[in-house]
Design an enzyme around this catalytic site. Sequence first.
Site, mmCIF file in Angstrom:
data_model
loop_
_atom_site.group_PDB
_atom_site.id
_atom_site.type_symbol
_atom_site.label_atom_id
_atom_site.label_comp_id
_atom_site.label_asym_id
_atom_site.label_seq_id
_atom_site.Cartn_x
_atom_site.Cartn_y
_atom_site.Cartn_z
ATOM 1 N N HIS A 122 21.368 37.604 59.478
ATOM 2 C CA HIS A 122 20.836 36.204 59.410
ATOM 3 C C HIS A 122 20.795 35.421 58.118
ATOM 4 O O HIS A 122 20.707 36.228 57.164
ATOM 5 C CB HIS A 122 19.255 36.182 59.891
ATOM 6 N N ASP A 199 15.584 44.066 57.854
ATOM 7 C CA ASP A 199 15.135 43.060 58.414
ATOM 8 C C ASP A 199 14.750 43.668 59.827
ATOM 9 O O ASP A 199 15.346 43.505 60.553
ATOM 10 C CB ASP A 199 16.132 42.028 58.327
ATOM 11 N N GLN A 202 13.759 41.099 64.504
ATOM 12 C CA GLN A 202 14.374 41.400 66.000
ATOM 13 C C GLN A 202 14.133 42.466 66.495
ATOM 14 O O GLN A 202 14.434 42.787 67.824
ATOM 15 C CB GLN A 202 15.794 40.569 66.158
ATOM 16 N N LYS A 225 7.412 35.682 66.209
ATOM 17 C CA LYS A 225 8.482 36.392 67.276
ATOM 18 C C LYS A 225 7.786 37.667 67.785
ATOM 19 O O LYS A 225 8.631 38.263 68.977
ATOM 20 C CB LYS A 225 9.575 36.689 66.584
ATOM 21 N N CYS A 363 21.843 30.474 62.972
ATOM 22 C CA CYS A 363 21.661 31.277 61.393
ATOM 23 C C CYS A 363 22.600 32.355 61.179
ATOM 24 O O CYS A 363 22.144 33.277 60.250
ATOM 25 C CB CYS A 363 20.275 31.162 61.174
HETATM 26 N N1 PLP Z 1 16.212 37.496 60.360
HETATM 27 C C1 PLP Z 1 16.456 37.658 61.659
HETATM 28 C C2 PLP Z 1 17.384 38.805 62.337
HETATM 29 C C3 PLP Z 1 16.041 36.493 62.448
HETATM 30 O O1 PLP Z 1 16.513 36.572 63.936
HETATM 31 C C4 PLP Z 1 15.266 35.585 61.992
HETATM 32 C C5 PLP Z 1 14.954 34.497 62.877
HETATM 33 O O2 PLP Z 1 15.511 34.056 63.822
HETATM 34 C C6 PLP Z 1 14.775 35.398 60.681
HETATM 35 C C7 PLP Z 1 15.295 36.442 59.675
HETATM 36 C C8 PLP Z 1 13.987 34.603 60.045
HETATM 37 O O3 PLP Z 1 12.742 34.321 60.553
HETATM 38 P P1 PLP Z 1 11.756 33.192 60.302
HETATM 39 O O4 PLP Z 1 12.480 31.859 60.411
HETATM 40 O O5 PLP Z 1 10.560 33.637 61.213
HETATM 41 O O6 PLP Z 1 11.361 33.448 58.749
#
Ligand code: PLP
Length: 404
Positions: A122, A199, A202, A225, A363
């Site tokens: 991401h 990370d 998900q 999430k 993203c």
């Molecule tokens: N990393 C992953 C794999 C994500 O799917 C997301 C959000 O879609 C993020 C990071 C960023 O999360 P946040 O916008 O809640 O900070």
Amino acid sequence: MYSLEEVRKDFPILSREIYGRPLVYLDNAATTQKPREVVEAIEREYYSVNANVHRGVHFLSQQATELHEQARRRVARFIGARSEREIIFTRGTTESLNLVAFSFGEACMSEGDEVILTTMEHHSNIVPWQMLHDRRGIVIRVAPIDERGVLDLEALERLFTGRTRLVAVTHVSNVLGTVNPVEAITTMAHAHGIPVLVDGAQSVPHFPIDVEAIGCDFLTFSGHKVYGPTGIGVLYGREEWLDRLPPYQGGGEMISHVSFERTTYEQLPYKFEAGTPDYVGSAALAQALDYVDDLGRDCIRAHERDLTRYAMERLGAIPGLHLYGEAEDKDAVVAFNVEGIHHLDLGTLLDRLGIAVRTGHHCAQPLMERFGVEGMVRASFALYNTRAEVDALAEGIERVRRMF
Ligand code: PLP
């Protein structure tokens, strides 16, 4: 297995209608809906406990502090951390990743040092490292994936050099649903003497996570999430690492003593939590984690995996529909494009049928480039979705196809 019918009653928004049709909410990878308990926890705290934490000798402040610290212990237990000192509250995954990039970058990286990422990251796990590249001249190395969306572990191992300082990898791809073998990656990196950041944005919402079993050094996730409120997230870090790293931001709460000459910092975890924390958010997050554990994370995983397989089958049978992400170990995300229909048009027309899906680059623009597309449509599942909703999606896509 829990009763879907009962569970759906816990989420009032799911009974809404959109354009006169029942809402089919399939954008859970972006954010999940909230059960009553979570919203009630927020209301309860504002109506009967609200006071700033860690600062007051008065009753309310102490009660709010206790709720906030209880939430920290709840998070630690949820992900198998050894101690609540390893749990830093942040605004979300993005802030957690920025915190590591900043503090780890300050303490452990200089010009020419390398971080290993993957093609499926991401933007939140790409851009902070690029900013560090601009500030300090660090180098980003990227591990490739194959056509099915599976990470090439051998290629990843070949990226280790004498300048590698960190591996930062997503646990589950927010586009492909690929579950990366983070235990194996951690074993590999540790054999090279290198720490690993996972990370978990998900993964934490979908199946049991045990940071000790994974062996990772850092893990990040977002409250919103995992059925919790927006604006609260978590950074888990091994105490040995967090002790070594400098603070990310300065201000109140994170200091031990301040004079104009010199400041000393608080102990963990407060060293990384400048300013008034989101103590309402933390209490509501704890409630969300209770909700998830009451249903059972193994049950949630089994249900979501079943939906994902069913969706792959149903959508895979639609002529002209191309699926992305066919890893064997695949979590609750299905991404696709339909020949001759722009992803934005498809998303917009599905919306008119009450079906909420995500369209665009998600993203993850480098991943879009890897597959040679500008964007995709993504349906992502949560504990409350049903097979009937997958049917509605498949029928919706067929209907849109007939219009083109
Ligand atoms: N990393 C992953 C794999 C994500 O799917 C997301 C959000 O879609 C993020 C990071 C960023 O999360 P946040 O916008 O809640 O900070």
